[in-house]
Design a protein around this motif. Sequence first.
Motif, PDB file in Angstrom:
ATOM      1  N   UNK A 148      38.278  21.564 -13.179  1.00  0.00           N
ATOM      2  CA  UNK A 148      39.416  22.222 -12.567  1.00  0.00           C
ATOM      3  C   UNK A 148      39.485  22.081 -11.055  1.00  0.00           C
ATOM      4  N   UNK A 149      38.456  21.514 -10.454  1.00  0.00           N
ATOM      5  CA  UNK A 149      38.413  21.378  -8.999  1.00  0.00           C
ATOM      6  C   UNK A 149      39.344  20.255  -8.547  1.00  0.00           C
ATOM      7  N   UNK A 150      40.161  20.541  -7.558  1.00  0.00           N
ATOM      8  CA  UNK A 150      41.115  19.553  -7.064  1.00  0.00           C
ATOM      9  C   UNK A 150      40.454  18.629  -6.043  1.00  0.00           C
ATOM     10  N   UNK A 151      40.872  17.391  -6.057  1.00  0.00           N
ATOM     11  CA  UNK A 151      40.431  16.396  -5.088  1.00  0.00           C
ATOM     12  C   UNK A 151      41.585  15.434  -4.868  1.00  0.00           C
ATOM     13  N   UNK A 152      41.395  14.466  -3.995  1.00  0.00           N
ATOM     14  CA  UNK A 152      42.495  13.531  -3.730  1.00  0.00           C
ATOM     15  C   UNK A 152      42.807  12.655  -4.940  1.00  0.00           C
ATOM     16  N   UNK A 153      41.839  12.481  -5.844  1.00  0.00           N
ATOM     17  CA  UNK A 153      42.078  11.691  -7.050  1.00  0.00           C
ATOM     18  C   UNK A 153      42.162  12.560  -8.304  1.00  0.00           C
ATOM     19  N   UNK A 154      42.046  13.866  -8.142  1.00  0.00           N
ATOM     20  CA  UNK A 154      42.309  14.801  -9.249  1.00  0.00           C
ATOM     21  C   UNK A 154      43.127  15.959  -8.681  1.00  0.00           C
ATOM     22  N   UNK A 155      44.368  15.656  -8.244  1.00  0.00           N
ATOM     23  CA  UNK A 155      45.180  16.664  -7.550  1.00  0.00           C
ATOM     24  C   UNK A 155      45.551  17.867  -8.411  1.00  0.00           C
TER      25      UNK A 155
END
Length: 257
Positions: A148-155
Amino acid sequence: MEVSDIIKPENQVFCKTQLLTDTTLSYCPGCGHGTAHSITMEVIEEMGIVQDTIGVAPVGCSVLAYDFMNIDMTQAAHGRAPAVATAISRVWPNKYVFTYQGDGDLAAIGTAETIHACNRGENIVIIFVNNGIYGMTGGQMAPTTLEGMMSSTSPYGRDVKTMGMPIKMTELVANLPGVYYATRQAVHTHKHVRKAKKAIKKAFENTRLNNGISFIEIVSNCNSGWKMTPNESNIWMEENMFPYFPLGDIKVNGKLK
């Protein structure tokens, strides 16, 4: 001198190990890398092994570690630090050899080198800083990024159905017979710094005794990548990272806890 004068910057004495250079750290303010650097160098200095220690810096936020650590250092290609450390240790078996790696380096492109060095029980120390993200290259999702953590490749957040579960490297390598010591620590408070430093010292003492791999994970923040203030990121780390990556020893003296 008045009490009010004591707290003035010009009247304070700031002590740091001589093994940290005066080069300004390139890490973001609030990042745990600087503290991890400091306690590692303190251990080397206090053990009196400066002339016999060689560090290996790979690619990632720690790519410039040789600018900050005033000891013999060498560079490794992305993820290949355990392989380079293996070669150095075998050529100079009386040296204290350590790698300093991030999660994108160690747990992604360097998975094979990590696993096989640990399985062989190379007599080296691996210091693994886990901040759950690719910090240097723009905040992409790492193998350790939480569900569930957002990142630039998992927005929209990490979807474990398509992206897999976050990998627990320390538990994984602890099950390999060549690993003598595996622990997970943190450096965001004085108490945690003391425990982390004690763990690093134990790791280098294991090298002295030729006991094999010592694997030290340090769970850290990445306030820039997480888009938080340093204090917010430390709180988020405690509330989210620590439950999934619990602190403490996992394997001691070759035995699982």
